[in-house]
Design a protein around this motif. Structure first.
Motif, PDB file in Angstrom:
ATOM      1  N   SER A 303       0.863  -1.315   0.046  1.00  0.00           N
ATOM      2  CA  SER A 303       0.114   0.152   0.125  1.00  0.00           C
ATOM      3  C   SER A 303       0.960   1.235  -0.007  1.00  0.00           C
ATOM      4  CB  SER A 303      -0.910   0.160   1.205  1.00  0.00           C
ATOM      5  OG  SER A 303      -1.729   1.280   1.260  1.00  0.00           O
ATOM      6  N   ALA A 304       2.001   1.286   0.922  1.00  0.00           N
ATOM      7  CA  ALA A 304       2.698   2.362   0.805  1.00  0.00           C
ATOM      8  C   ALA A 304       3.597   2.359  -0.526  1.00  0.00           C
ATOM      9  CB  ALA A 304       3.816   2.348   2.134  1.00  0.00           C
ATOM     10  N   MET A 305       3.812   1.605  -0.933  1.00  0.00           N
ATOM     11  CA  MET A 305       4.761   1.618  -2.111  1.00  0.00           C
ATOM     12  C   MET A 305       3.985   2.162  -3.453  1.00  0.00           C
ATOM     13  SD  MET A 305       8.045   0.358  -1.918  1.00  0.00           S
ATOM     14  CE  MET A 305       8.829  -0.700  -2.977  1.00  0.00           C
ATOM     15  N   VAL A 333       5.711 -11.266  -8.158  1.00  0.00           N
ATOM     16  CA  VAL A 333       5.546  -9.841  -8.168  1.00  0.00           C
ATOM     17  C   VAL A 333       4.153  -9.473  -7.914  1.00  0.00           C
ATOM     18  CG1 VAL A 333       5.989  -7.879  -9.673  1.00  0.00           C
ATOM     19  CG2 VAL A 333       7.444  -9.622  -9.945  1.00  0.00           C
ATOM     20  N   LEU A 334       4.247  -8.571  -6.627  1.00  0.00           N
ATOM     21  CA  LEU A 334       2.749  -8.064  -6.265  1.00  0.00           C
ATOM     22  C   LEU A 334       2.494  -6.513  -6.700  1.00  0.00           C
ATOM     23  CD1 LEU A 334       2.657  -9.218  -2.640  1.00  0.00           C
ATOM     24  CD2 LEU A 334       1.747 -10.367  -4.519  1.00  0.00           C
ATOM     25  N   LEU A 335       3.539  -5.926  -7.052  1.00  0.00           N
ATOM     26  CA  LEU A 335       3.337  -4.440  -7.562  1.00  0.00           C
ATOM     27  C   LEU A 335       4.587  -4.117  -8.388  1.00  0.00           C
ATOM     28  CD1 LEU A 335       1.825  -1.984  -6.814  1.00  0.00           C
ATOM     29  CD2 LEU A 335       3.658  -1.327  -5.225  1.00  0.00           C
ATOM     30  N   GLY A 336       4.189  -3.486  -9.587  1.00  0.00           N
ATOM     31  CA  GLY A 336       5.380  -2.871 -10.357  1.00  0.00           C
ATOM     32  C   GLY A 336       5.817  -4.035 -11.312  1.00  0.00           C
ATOM     33  N   GLY A 337       7.214  -3.820 -11.190  1.00  0.00           N
ATOM     34  CA  GLY A 337       7.716  -5.277 -12.073  1.00  0.00           C
ATOM     35  C   GLY A 337       8.118  -4.870 -13.493  1.00  0.00           C
ATOM     36  N   LYS A 338       7.587  -3.811 -13.821  1.00  0.00           N
ATOM     37  CA  LYS A 338       7.617  -3.596 -15.562  1.00  0.00           C
ATOM     38  C   LYS A 338       7.911  -2.106 -15.801  1.00  0.00           C
ATOM     39  CE  LYS A 338       6.872  -7.701 -17.434  1.00  0.00           C
ATOM     40  NZ  LYS A 338       7.913  -8.501 -17.929  1.00  0.00           N
ATOM     41  N   ARG A 339       8.634  -1.852 -16.786  1.00  0.00           N
ATOM     42  CA  ARG A 339       8.871  -0.340 -17.106  1.00  0.00           C
ATOM     43  C   ARG A 339       7.517   0.504 -17.220  1.00  0.00           C
ATOM     44  NH1 ARG A 339      14.030   0.876 -20.177  1.00  0.00           N
ATOM     45  NH2 ARG A 339      15.094  -1.170 -19.956  1.00  0.00           N
ATOM     46  N   THR A 340       7.432   1.709 -16.900  1.00  0.00           N
ATOM     47  CA  THR A 340       6.184   2.565 -16.901  1.00  0.00           C
ATOM     48  C   THR A 340       5.772   2.806 -18.327  1.00  0.00           C
ATOM     49  OG1 THR A 340       7.251   4.534 -16.414  1.00  0.00           O
ATOM     50  CG2 THR A 340       6.361   3.144 -14.604  1.00  0.00           C
ATOM     51  N   PRO A 343       9.033   8.672 -20.710  1.00  0.00           N
ATOM     52  CA  PRO A 343      10.141   9.205 -21.133  1.00  0.00           C
ATOM     53  C   PRO A 343      11.354   9.275 -20.080  1.00  0.00           C
ATOM     54  CG  PRO A 343       8.382  10.791 -21.602  1.00  0.00           C
ATOM     55  CD  PRO A 343       7.896   9.706 -20.580  1.00  0.00           C
ATOM     56  N   GLY A 344      12.482   8.796 -20.362  1.00  0.00           N
ATOM     57  CA  GLY A 344      13.401   8.858 -19.607  1.00  0.00           C
ATOM     58  C   GLY A 344      13.741   7.400 -19.030  1.00  0.00           C
ATOM     59  N   PHE A 345      14.423   7.370 -17.653  1.00  0.00           N
ATOM     60  CA  PHE A 345      14.780   6.000 -17.346  1.00  0.00           C
ATOM     61  C   PHE A 345      14.055   5.607 -16.157  1.00  0.00           C
ATOM     62  CE2 PHE A 345      18.682   8.361 -19.006  1.00  0.00           C
ATOM     63  CZ  PHE A 345      18.755   7.729 -20.134  1.00  0.00           C
ATOM     64  N   HIS A 346      12.740   5.623 -16.456  1.00  0.00           N
ATOM     65  CA  HIS A 346      11.812   5.331 -15.231  1.00  0.00           C
ATOM     66  C   HIS A 346      11.498   3.779 -14.928  1.00  0.00           C
ATOM     67  CE1 HIS A 346      10.015   9.365 -14.369  1.00  0.00           C
ATOM     68  NE2 HIS A 346      10.637   9.612 -15.468  1.00  0.00           N
ATOM     69  N   TYR A 347      11.503   3.482 -13.485  1.00  0.00           N
ATOM     70  CA  TYR A 347      11.345   2.171 -13.135  1.00  0.00           C
ATOM     71  C   TYR A 347      10.203   2.104 -11.939  1.00  0.00           C
ATOM     72  CZ  TYR A 347      11.649  -2.984 -12.348  1.00  0.00           C
ATOM     73  OH  TYR A 347      11.246  -4.316 -12.281  1.00  0.00           O
ATOM     74  N   PRO A 348       9.286   1.491 -11.850  1.00  0.00           N
ATOM     75  CA  PRO A 348       8.214   1.972 -10.740  1.00  0.00           C
ATOM     76  C   PRO A 348       8.588   1.221  -9.284  1.00  0.00           C
ATOM     77  CG  PRO A 348       7.251  -0.193 -11.987  1.00  0.00           C
ATOM     78  CD  PRO A 348       8.723   0.486 -12.901  1.00  0.00           C
ATOM     79  N   PRO A 349       8.177   1.477  -8.413  1.00  0.00           N
ATOM     80  CA  PRO A 349       8.228   0.878  -7.117  1.00  0.00           C
ATOM     81  C   PRO A 349       7.749  -0.778  -7.382  1.00  0.00           C
ATOM     82  CG  PRO A 349       7.310   3.017  -6.824  1.00  0.00           C
ATOM     83  CD  PRO A 349       7.289   2.869  -8.231  1.00  0.00           C
ATOM     84  N   THR A 350       8.484  -1.692  -6.644  1.00  0.00           N
ATOM     85  CA  THR A 350       8.005  -2.823  -6.990  1.00  0.00           C
ATOM     86  C   THR A 350       8.141  -3.726  -5.506  1.00  0.00           C
ATOM     87  OG1 THR A 350       8.981  -2.907  -9.204  1.00  0.00           O
ATOM     88  CG2 THR A 350       8.905  -4.984  -8.214  1.00  0.00           C
ATOM     89  N   PRO A 369      14.116   0.483  -6.951  1.00  0.00           N
ATOM     90  CA  PRO A 369      12.935   0.508  -6.176  1.00  0.00           C
ATOM     91  C   PRO A 369      12.337  -0.818  -5.908  1.00  0.00           C
ATOM     92  CG  PRO A 369      12.338   1.402  -8.197  1.00  0.00           C
ATOM     93  CD  PRO A 369      13.845   1.100  -8.081  1.00  0.00           C
ATOM     94  N   VAL A 370      13.116  -1.764  -5.456  1.00  0.00           N
ATOM     95  CA  VAL A 370      12.687  -3.079  -5.407  1.00  0.00           C
ATOM     96  C   VAL A 370      12.572  -3.693  -4.174  1.00  0.00           C
ATOM     97  CG1 VAL A 370      12.656  -5.553  -6.473  1.00  0.00           C
ATOM     98  CG2 VAL A 370      13.298  -3.729  -7.880  1.00  0.00           C
TER      99      VAL A 370
END
Length: 461
Positions: A303-305, A333-340, A343-350, A369-370
């Motif tokens: 929830s926080a992530m 993987v419960l959250l994230g795990g894939k590029r968003t 633009p740029g070099f983003h990766y989501p909280p995972t 952020p894993v």
């Protein structure tokens, strides 16, 4: 915006042309900065070596006052410096502002330590002789800083070096050179004499650093970065037995025991994991959660992530590395795990659960952020798993029993322990690790000692 090399108090072009600096949030070029060549390196070392005798002889109070003025200048220009950090490194403006405040404190702390360099006089056990010791600066220092905290990693090295009476050649990371150049300009304005600090920028550091360590005028090496590079530098430093201190990689365990306040643990986890979007050597790398509270902790952490916005990593290589580790982790993987797709070099909280203990997420530093979650059965299991790594920089423990927490802190193989706290860094505290996480300490009373040598005088009267 300064983009040239800073050598002997002057801004000069690089003999090897220039290289681009990218904005991680867009992957677009911000500007180009000078690429130092071997002739620039020689000029910088020559300037530092020539300035050393007079700087070492400068009264400690004068050195102290220059650092104090630099601290005040950083605070006065906090917004400007923070904006530059955000631009070239990609962290949020709030995080960048906090970094500037933290970085400036190293100048203030070592301004105070400059006037407290000591020695001692004592009687030898036999009673007839006296033992006199004093400390003096080790000499020209080569300072190699990483990209993740471009201001703080520079001030944490430059501050004690200058306070001790050393002169320096600073080589910042190629991804974030602009902040270091701004700090050099700020120190010059604070009254630092020419040649005392020289800044070389390059995107081809290997040859430059190797050549520097072949120069017998370099007497001190301070490096923050990966353990792999640290091993190489130590081998190169052995040629002239260069005094070395290193802050290397981490694989921090974040232990949550069954009696922990889970809300406080999640709050601490967000600081320990997501500060700088996970791009910190102190980042929580493995979450070791007691099996009886693992489900509840995981729910709260997800929830926080989820509420955290996606932020950029430093470059494409970093994104590819983190993404690959998650893909082969063997967990769920419960959250994230894939590029968003931004633009740029983003990766989501995972968040990843059911992770095997031999997973790459357990063995290697993630630097992103894993949050991989592992379950533990008891304190013995927690300590055994936490120590099952060649790294030993920092560990975190959450428990309601302070005595229990202290007992675990003594058993954990780490240079630092966050006990019911997700943040350990403090300019007044000794920062550093054990095992393959480094040599020496930065900050605290110990930090200035890395730039001093002790002389013993045998006498009697």
């Amino acid at each position: 915006m300064k983009t040239e090399l800073f050598i002997d108090g002057k801004w000069v072009p690089g003999s090897e042309g220039s290289f681009p600096v990218l904005d991680p949030s867009s992957a677009e070029t911000i500007t180009s900065v000078a690429r130092a060549g071997l002739d620039n390196l020689d000029a910088a070392i020559t300037a530092a070596h020539a300035a050393w005798p007079s700087w070492a002889a400068t009264p400690p109070r004068q050195r102290s006052e220059i650092l104090r003025r630099a601290f005040e200048a950083m605070i006065a220009r906090r917004e400007e410096i923070a904006a530059l950090i955000t631009l070239e490194m990609g962290k949020s403006l709030a995080d960048a502002t906090a970094e500037v405040t933290y970085a400036a404190e190293y100048f203030r702390w070592f301004a105070e330590e400059a006037v407290r360099i000591g020695g001692e006089l004592r009687t030898a056990p036999g009673g007839a002789n006296r033992i006199l010791t004093f400390q003096r600066p080790v000499g020209v220092s080569l300072l190699l800083t990483p990209w993740n905290f471009p201001a703080a990693m520079a001030t944490r090295k430059v501050g004690p070096a200058l306070a001790a009476g050393c002169t320096a050649v600073l080589k910042p990371a190629e991804d974030t050179p602009l902040t270091a150049l701004l700090l050099a300009d700020l120190l010059a304005e604070a009254g630092l004499p020419n040649g005392v600090l020289n800044v070389l920028t390059t995107d081809k550091p290997g040859d430059l650093v190797a050549e520097a360590l072949r120069d017998e005028r370099i007497r001190k090496l301070s490096f923050t970065g990966s353990t792999q590079v640290g091993r190489l530098l130590l081998a190169q430093a052995a040629g002239h037995i260069v005094k070395s201190s290193m802050e290397l990689g981490g694989n921090a365990p974040f232990v949550v025991l069954e009696d922990a306040d889970l809300d406080a643990a999640v709050e601490g986890a967000m600081v320990a994991k997501m500060r700088n979007h996970g791009q910190a050597c102190t980042a929580a790398n493995r979450f070791l959660v007691h099996e009886s509270v693992a489900e509840e902790f995981t729910t709260k952490l997800v929830s926080a992530m989820r509420a955290m916005p996606s932020a950029p990593l430093i470059n494409e290589r970093a994104v590819t590395n983190v993404e690959a580790k998650v893909e082969i982790s063997g967990g769920t993987v419960l959250l994230g795990g894939k590029r968003t797709g931004q633009p740029g070099f983003h990766y989501p909280p995972t968040v990843v659960t059911d992770v095997p203990r031999d997973s790459v997420l357990a063995r290697e530093e993630i630097f992103g952020p894993v949050a991989p979650i592992f379950t533990i059965q008891d304190d013995t299991d927690a300590v055994t798993f936490a120590n099952a790594t060649e790294m030993g920089l920092v560990a975190y423990v959450y428990t309601a029993d302070l005595g229990r927490g202290f007992r675990l802190s003594e058993q954990l193989e780490a240079g630092m322990v966050g006990l019911n706290r997700g943040l350990v860094s403090d300019p007044a505290a000794p920062f550093g690790g054990v095992k393959e996480s480094g040599l020496g300490r930065e900050g605290g009373f110990e930090g200035i000692g890395e730039y001093l040598e002790t002389t013993y005088v045998a006498t009697s009267w």
